[in-house]
Design an enzyme around this catalytic site. Structure first.
Site, PDB file in Angstrom:
ATOM      1  N   LYS A 107       0.859  -1.196   0.000  1.00  0.00           N
ATOM      2  CA  LYS A 107       0.000   0.000   0.000  1.00  0.00           C
ATOM      3  C   LYS A 107       0.887   1.235   0.000  1.00  0.00           C
ATOM      4  O   LYS A 107       2.006   1.189   0.517  1.00  0.00           O
ATOM      5  CB  LYS A 107      -0.899   0.021   1.250  1.00  0.00           C
TER       6      LYS A 107
HETATM    7  P1  NAD Z   1     -12.749   7.629  -3.497  1.00  0.00           P
HETATM    8  O1  NAD Z   1     -11.806   8.707  -3.168  1.00  0.00           O
HETATM    9  O2  NAD Z   1     -13.078   7.375  -4.921  1.00  0.00           O
HETATM   10  O3  NAD Z   1     -14.120   7.834  -2.714  1.00  0.00           O
HETATM   11  C1  NAD Z   1     -14.155   8.008  -1.330  1.00  0.00           C
HETATM   12  C2  NAD Z   1     -15.516   8.543  -0.960  1.00  0.00           C
HETATM   13  O4  NAD Z   1     -15.572   8.694   0.461  1.00  0.00           O
HETATM   14  C3  NAD Z   1     -15.810   9.906  -1.545  1.00  0.00           C
HETATM   15  O5  NAD Z   1     -17.204  10.038  -1.777  1.00  0.00           O
HETATM   16  C4  NAD Z   1     -15.368  10.856  -0.413  1.00  0.00           C
HETATM   17  O6  NAD Z   1     -16.002  12.109  -0.492  1.00  0.00           O
HETATM   18  C5  NAD Z   1     -15.826  10.056   0.789  1.00  0.00           C
HETATM   19  N1  NAD Z   1     -15.107  10.385   2.028  1.00  0.00           N
HETATM   20  C6  NAD Z   1     -13.787  10.655   2.191  1.00  0.00           C
HETATM   21  N2  NAD Z   1     -13.524  10.942   3.476  1.00  0.00           N
HETATM   22  C7  NAD Z   1     -14.714  10.853   4.130  1.00  0.00           C
HETATM   23  C8  NAD Z   1     -15.116  11.042   5.476  1.00  0.00           C
HETATM   24  N3  NAD Z   1     -14.225  11.419   6.413  1.00  0.00           N
HETATM   25  N4  NAD Z   1     -16.434  10.855   5.800  1.00  0.00           N
HETATM   26  C9  NAD Z   1     -17.319  10.501   4.851  1.00  0.00           C
HETATM   27  N5  NAD Z   1     -17.005  10.312   3.564  1.00  0.00           N
HETATM   28  C10 NAD Z   1     -15.715  10.487   3.208  1.00  0.00           C
HETATM   29  O7  NAD Z   1     -12.148   6.291  -2.812  1.00  0.00           O
HETATM   30  P2  NAD Z   1     -12.516   4.807  -3.159  1.00  0.00           P
HETATM   31  O8  NAD Z   1     -11.501   4.277  -4.103  1.00  0.00           O
HETATM   32  O9  NAD Z   1     -13.970   4.698  -3.461  1.00  0.00           O
HETATM   33  O10 NAD Z   1     -12.191   4.091  -1.769  1.00  0.00           O
HETATM   34  C11 NAD Z   1     -13.135   4.033  -0.708  1.00  0.00           C
HETATM   35  C12 NAD Z   1     -12.727   2.914   0.236  1.00  0.00           C
HETATM   36  O11 NAD Z   1     -12.698   1.677  -0.493  1.00  0.00           O
HETATM   37  C13 NAD Z   1     -11.349   3.038   0.855  1.00  0.00           C
HETATM   38  O12 NAD Z   1     -11.365   2.471   2.139  1.00  0.00           O
HETATM   39  C14 NAD Z   1     -10.474   2.197  -0.062  1.00  0.00           C
HETATM   40  O13 NAD Z   1      -9.302   1.746   0.571  1.00  0.00           O
HETATM   41  C15 NAD Z   1     -11.430   1.070  -0.348  1.00  0.00           C
HETATM   42  N6  NAD Z   1     -11.125   0.306  -1.561  1.00  0.00           N
HETATM   43  C16 NAD Z   1     -11.062   0.902  -2.765  1.00  0.00           C
HETATM   44  C17 NAD Z   1     -10.819   0.138  -3.892  1.00  0.00           C
HETATM   45  C18 NAD Z   1     -10.791   0.727  -5.262  1.00  0.00           C
HETATM   46  O14 NAD Z   1     -10.690  -0.047  -6.240  1.00  0.00           O
HETATM   47  N7  NAD Z   1     -10.911   2.023  -5.432  1.00  0.00           N
HETATM   48  C19 NAD Z   1     -10.610  -1.239  -3.770  1.00  0.00           C
HETATM   49  C20 NAD Z   1     -10.714  -1.818  -2.510  1.00  0.00           C
HETATM   50  C21 NAD Z   1     -10.971  -1.038  -1.418  1.00  0.00           C
END
Ligand code: NAD
Length: 419
Positions: A107
């Protein structure tokens, strides 16, 4: 902050330890798995648009590479720390092992709020960070991908910088790239799609069907939450609430998801959406819905608010959104939790497909990608469901047990026992 200091790391490790104890695993293996193989901290100086120089903290942590090269996202978020990055790298090790990929866990991240930077500043930040970590990444070493605050464009800049350093195009250094430069069809939606596959698998086991009577709340409307909302909406479910960092919107009759997607994709916050009923992120988590998808950040459901969470099924779209105490409280209340390392594994599975396609320079159609994604997730879901029954534990513990079984076997074969 040291490696083990963050509550997130301690939480992730205590869940692992408890799974290891349940399956009576050799404690030496657990001791080895507590420590990342390698952790690199870098300083990332960037000249901002106003002419001043600001230095950002960046990290890349490689937790375990028993099964193959490191794999894991890059996060741009103000809460990024060495300890959080180490915890997330550890989760990646178990996620890849759980779904049977030939990849290890890694990561990376930069402590920054990407909303505060212009596009040019973000590009400069990404390029300098790539240069600083370039000695430990590569198609055979460690392959980054998008995470919170990063996207396909970020990956394109990363690939370009790494390619410049090497003198030839190296598409295999990252996944989550735009299709035009070697990305995979279906990668952008894969994590959310996998979340929805898991929800359907769970409903099948419970003899239920997702349909117009199913109510859903989604915390975080980004790369995970948005496609999950899209697919559930297409299945007829009622998405009553969604949120982003600015707050949540609610409609008891179901939100117009295509309209919400259009709004957010034009880089607008939900708090500014006209005609919507606004609630807080905290209220969203406690709504009386069938399904809650926490898909934003870690640690949003804790021992403090877990007693008020009413959803019957919780699909962990984010990494570590529920603390282990929250998992226990909700399980005791009869709630079912689909654990992160299973539920959000769709992203790393299609990242793996992208890596394979890139190495072979042979690209698959969307149907093939989604069918293979479905089949791998179904196999992993069934294994976890079975282990929950065999060991009489919740799905979270069962997921760690399933991963540890594969990792322990691989470590034994490679003679990587500690001591
Ligand atoms: P992203 O940046 O695309 O979206 C994150 C979302 O969460 C946005 O809507 C943002 O405004 C919101 N957010 C951020 N901080 C916040 C807070 N303090 N309170 C409420 N909302 C908040 O990110 P993502 O890629 O969708 O990732 C989201 C989660 O999923 C993370 O934990 C990430 O590690 C996990 N994840 C992502 C992927 C991927 O393929 N993108 C894969 C596995 C896991």
């Amino acid at each position: 902050m040291s490696l083990f200091e963050s509550p997130f790391f301690q939480d992730a490790y205590s869940q692992l330890e408890s799974a290891g104890n349940t399956m009576k695993m050799d404690p030496n293996v657990l001791e080895r798995l507590k420590y990342p193989k390698r952790a690199l901290q870098v300083s990332v100086p960037v000249r901002l648009d106003d002419g001043t120089v600001k230095v950002f903290e960046g990290y890349r942590v490689q937790h375990n590479m028993t099964l193959g090269p490191g794999k894991g996202g890059i996060r741009f978020h103000p809460h990024v720390s060495l300890s959080e990055t180490a915890a997330l790298a550890m989760l990646m090790t178990f996620k890849c092992a759980l779904v049977g990929l030939p990849l290890g866990g890694a990561k990376g991240g930069i402590k920054v709020d990407p909303n505060d930077l212009s596009r040019a500043e973000l590009q400069a930040l990404t390029r300098r960070y790539t240069t600083e970590i370039s000695m430990i990444i590569g198609p055979d070493k460690d392959i980054p991908a998008p995470d919170i605050g990063t996207d396909g464009q970020t990956m394109a800049w990363l690939m370009d910088t790494f390619s410049q350093l090497n003198g030839y195009a190296v598409p295999g250094v990252v996944t989550g790239k735009p299709i035009a430069i070697g990305g995979s069809l279906g990668r952008a939606e894969s994590t959310g799609k996998g979340v929805v596959f898991c929800i359907n698998f769970a409903y099948e086991k419970l003899n239920k069907t997702v349909g117009s009577n199913t109510t859903v709340a989604i915390h975080g409307f980004g790369k995970v939450g948005m496609p999950a909302a899209h697919d559930l909406h297409a299945q007829g479910a009622k998405i009553v609430a969604i949120s982003d960092v600015s707050g949540a919107i609610y409609n008891k009759n179901g939100l117009n998801i295509p309209q919400c997607i259009e709004w957010v994709k034009s880089r607008k916050f939900l708090r500014d959406m006209p005609g919507a009923e606004h609630i807080s992120n905290e209220e969203l988590l406690e709504l009386d819905v069938d399904i809650l998808i926490p898909a934003a950040i870690d640690g949003v459901v804790t021992k403090d608010n877990a007693p008020r969470v009413k959803a019957r099924l919780i699909a962990e779209g984010a990494n570590g959104p529920l603390t282990h105490e929250a998992v226990d409280i909700i399980t005791e209340k009869g709630g079912l939790i689909i654990p992160d390392i299973l539920c959000n594994a769709g992203g790393v599975i299609v990242s793996y497909f992208e890596w394979v396609q890139g190495l072979q320079m042979f690209f698959w159609d969307l149907e093939t990608v989604n069918k293979k994604l479905h089949d791998i997730m179904k196999l992993a879901f069934d294994k976890v469901w079975k282990n929950a029954d065999v060991y009489k534990v919740n799905m979270k513990q069962a997921a760690f047990i399933t991963s540890l079984q594969r990792l322990e076997g691989a470590m034994r074969l490679r003679g990587m026992w500690p001591g």
